[in-house]
Every structure is written in structure tokens, then in C-alpha cells.
Design a protein around this motif. Structure first.
Motif, PDB file in Angstrom:
ATOM      1  N   MET A  32      11.631  23.880   8.004  1.00  0.00           N
ATOM      2  CA  MET A  32      11.695  23.322   6.674  1.00  0.00           C
ATOM      3  C   MET A  32      11.720  21.799   6.787  1.00  0.00           C
ATOM      4  N   LEU A  33      10.984  21.168   5.908  1.00  0.00           N
ATOM      5  CA  LEU A  33      10.928  19.713   5.854  1.00  0.00           C
ATOM      6  C   LEU A  33      11.540  19.238   4.541  1.00  0.00           C
ATOM      7  N   GLY A  34      12.081  18.073   4.555  1.00  0.00           N
ATOM      8  CA  GLY A  34      12.623  17.478   3.345  1.00  0.00           C
ATOM      9  C   GLY A  34      12.403  15.978   3.370  1.00  0.00           C
ATOM     10  N   PHE A  35      12.343  15.382   2.210  1.00  0.00           N
ATOM     11  CA  PHE A  35      12.242  13.934   2.124  1.00  0.00           C
ATOM     12  C   PHE A  35      12.850  13.461   0.818  1.00  0.00           C
ATOM     13  N   LEU A  36      13.278  12.230   0.833  1.00  0.00           N
ATOM     14  CA  LEU A  36      13.900  11.637  -0.348  1.00  0.00           C
ATOM     15  C   LEU A  36      12.871  10.795  -1.093  1.00  0.00           C
ATOM     16  N   ILE A  37      12.861  10.959  -2.411  1.00  0.00           N
ATOM     17  CA  ILE A  37      11.977  10.157  -3.250  1.00  0.00           C
ATOM     18  C   ILE A  37      12.763   9.709  -4.474  1.00  0.00           C
ATOM     19  N   ASP A  38      12.367   8.582  -5.016  1.00  0.00           N
ATOM     20  CA  ASP A  38      13.027   8.120  -6.237  1.00  0.00           C
ATOM     21  C   ASP A  38      12.265   8.649  -7.456  1.00  0.00           C
ATOM     22  N   ASP A  39      12.760   8.367  -8.642  1.00  0.00           N
ATOM     23  CA  ASP A  39      12.153   8.903  -9.872  1.00  0.00           C
ATOM     24  C   ASP A  39      10.706   8.459 -10.058  1.00  0.00           C
ATOM     25  N   ARG A  40      10.426   7.217  -9.731  1.00  0.00           N
ATOM     26  CA  ARG A  40       9.062   6.711  -9.896  1.00  0.00           C
ATOM     27  C   ARG A  40       8.092   7.456  -8.988  1.00  0.00           C
ATOM     28  N   GLU A  41       8.511   7.694  -7.744  1.00  0.00           N
ATOM     29  CA  GLU A  41       7.671   8.428  -6.803  1.00  0.00           C
ATOM     30  C   GLU A  41       7.504   9.886  -7.247  1.00  0.00           C
ATOM     31  N   LYS A  42       8.557  10.462  -7.790  1.00  0.00           N
ATOM     32  CA  LYS A  42       8.494  11.837  -8.305  1.00  0.00           C
ATOM     33  C   LYS A  42       7.486  11.928  -9.441  1.00  0.00           C
ATOM     34  N   GLN A  43       7.516  10.964 -10.337  1.00  0.00           N
ATOM     35  CA  GLN A  43       6.576  10.949 -11.454  1.00  0.00           C
ATOM     36  C   GLN A  43       5.139  10.807 -10.956  1.00  0.00           C
ATOM     37  N   GLU A  44       4.940   9.997  -9.938  1.00  0.00           N
ATOM     38  CA  GLU A  44       3.598   9.808  -9.381  1.00  0.00           C
ATOM     39  C   GLU A  44       3.088  11.090  -8.727  1.00  0.00           C
ATOM     40  N   ILE A  45       3.944  11.765  -7.984  1.00  0.00           N
ATOM     41  CA  ILE A  45       3.561  13.024  -7.347  1.00  0.00           C
ATOM     42  C   ILE A  45       3.245  14.068  -8.409  1.00  0.00           C
ATOM     43  N   GLU A  46       4.070  14.127  -9.440  1.00  0.00           N
ATOM     44  CA  GLU A  46       3.844  15.063 -10.534  1.00  0.00           C
ATOM     45  C   GLU A  46       2.506  14.784 -11.215  1.00  0.00           C
ATOM     46  N   TYR A  47       2.204  13.524 -11.456  1.00  0.00           N
ATOM     47  CA  TYR A  47       0.935  13.146 -12.080  1.00  0.00           C
ATOM     48  C   TYR A  47      -0.249  13.567 -11.206  1.00  0.00           C
ATOM     49  N   LEU A  48      -0.169  13.299  -9.913  1.00  0.00           N
ATOM     50  CA  LEU A  48      -1.269  13.646  -9.010  1.00  0.00           C
ATOM     51  C   LEU A  48      -1.488  15.160  -8.937  1.00  0.00           C
ATOM     52  N   LEU A  49      -0.407  15.906  -8.882  1.00  0.00           N
ATOM     53  CA  LEU A  49      -0.525  17.360  -8.837  1.00  0.00           C
ATOM     54  C   LEU A  49      -1.129  17.903 -10.130  1.00  0.00           C
ATOM     55  N   LYS A  50      -0.691  17.379 -11.270  1.00  0.00           N
ATOM     56  CA  LYS A  50      -1.234  17.814 -12.557  1.00  0.00           C
ATOM     57  C   LYS A  50      -2.731  17.529 -12.630  1.00  0.00           C
ATOM     58  N   ARG A  51      -3.110  16.349 -12.220  1.00  0.00           N
ATOM     59  CA  ARG A  51      -4.513  15.952 -12.274  1.00  0.00           C
ATOM     60  C   ARG A  51      -5.380  16.877 -11.410  1.00  0.00           C
ATOM     61  N   GLU A  52      -4.905  17.148 -10.206  1.00  0.00           N
ATOM     62  CA  GLU A  52      -5.660  18.010  -9.298  1.00  0.00           C
ATOM     63  C   GLU A  52      -5.725  19.445  -9.833  1.00  0.00           C
ATOM     64  N   MET A  53      -4.613  19.942 -10.367  1.00  0.00           N
ATOM     65  CA  MET A  53      -4.617  21.302 -10.906  1.00  0.00           C
ATOM     66  C   MET A  53      -5.521  21.404 -12.131  1.00  0.00           C
TER      67      MET A  53
END
Length: 77
Positions: free
Chosen positions: A1-22
């Protein structure tokens, strides 16, 4: 299992990229010109992206991106 820490801005960016790709995959799955084998690979990729999306998005957002039908079901109609 892997884990990493991200802040809210990075979370929003990841969410945006995933939504766009989906969104792109969902749009392409409706295209009748794309062959079955390609659609199957796209469907597998969507499943992976959605599992990542579920980890960071709210329940309400996840409901918007749940697939209602498979592209296999659509081709049989």
C-alpha cells in the motif's frame, strides 16, 4: 500500500484531472466508430480512474460519475 500527503489545492487539482479524463472516456464510449476492443480497454481505464476518484471525492460527486450501463449493453440495443 502506498500513501502520500496532499493539501486541499492539490486534491482539487487531482479531482479536476480525474473528472476531465472520465468525462472524455464516457463521451468516447458513446462513439459507434470505436471498436469493441478499444472500448473494453477504455472501460477498464475508467474503472481504475473511478476507484481513484472515489478516494478523494465526496459521495455526491461520486454518484455523478457512476456508470449506469456498460458499453456492451448499449451495443446490444
Amino acid at each position: 500500500m502506498l500513501g502520500f500527503l496532499i493539501d486541499d489545492r492539490e486534491k482539487q487539482e487531482i479531482e479536476y484531472l480525474l473528472k476531465r479524463e472520465m468525462d472524455e472516456i464516457l463521451f468516447d464510449l458513446k462513439d459507434a466508430r470505436i471498436e469493441y476492443i478499444v472500448k473494453r480497454a477504455m472501460d477498464e481505464r475508467y474503472a481504475i480512474l473511478f476507484s481513484l476518484f472515489r478516494r478523494i471525492a465526496s459521495h455526491k460527486e461520486c454518484l455523478k460519475y457512476m456508470k449506469r450501463t456498460s458499453f456492451k449493453d448499449e451495443s446490444n440495443q
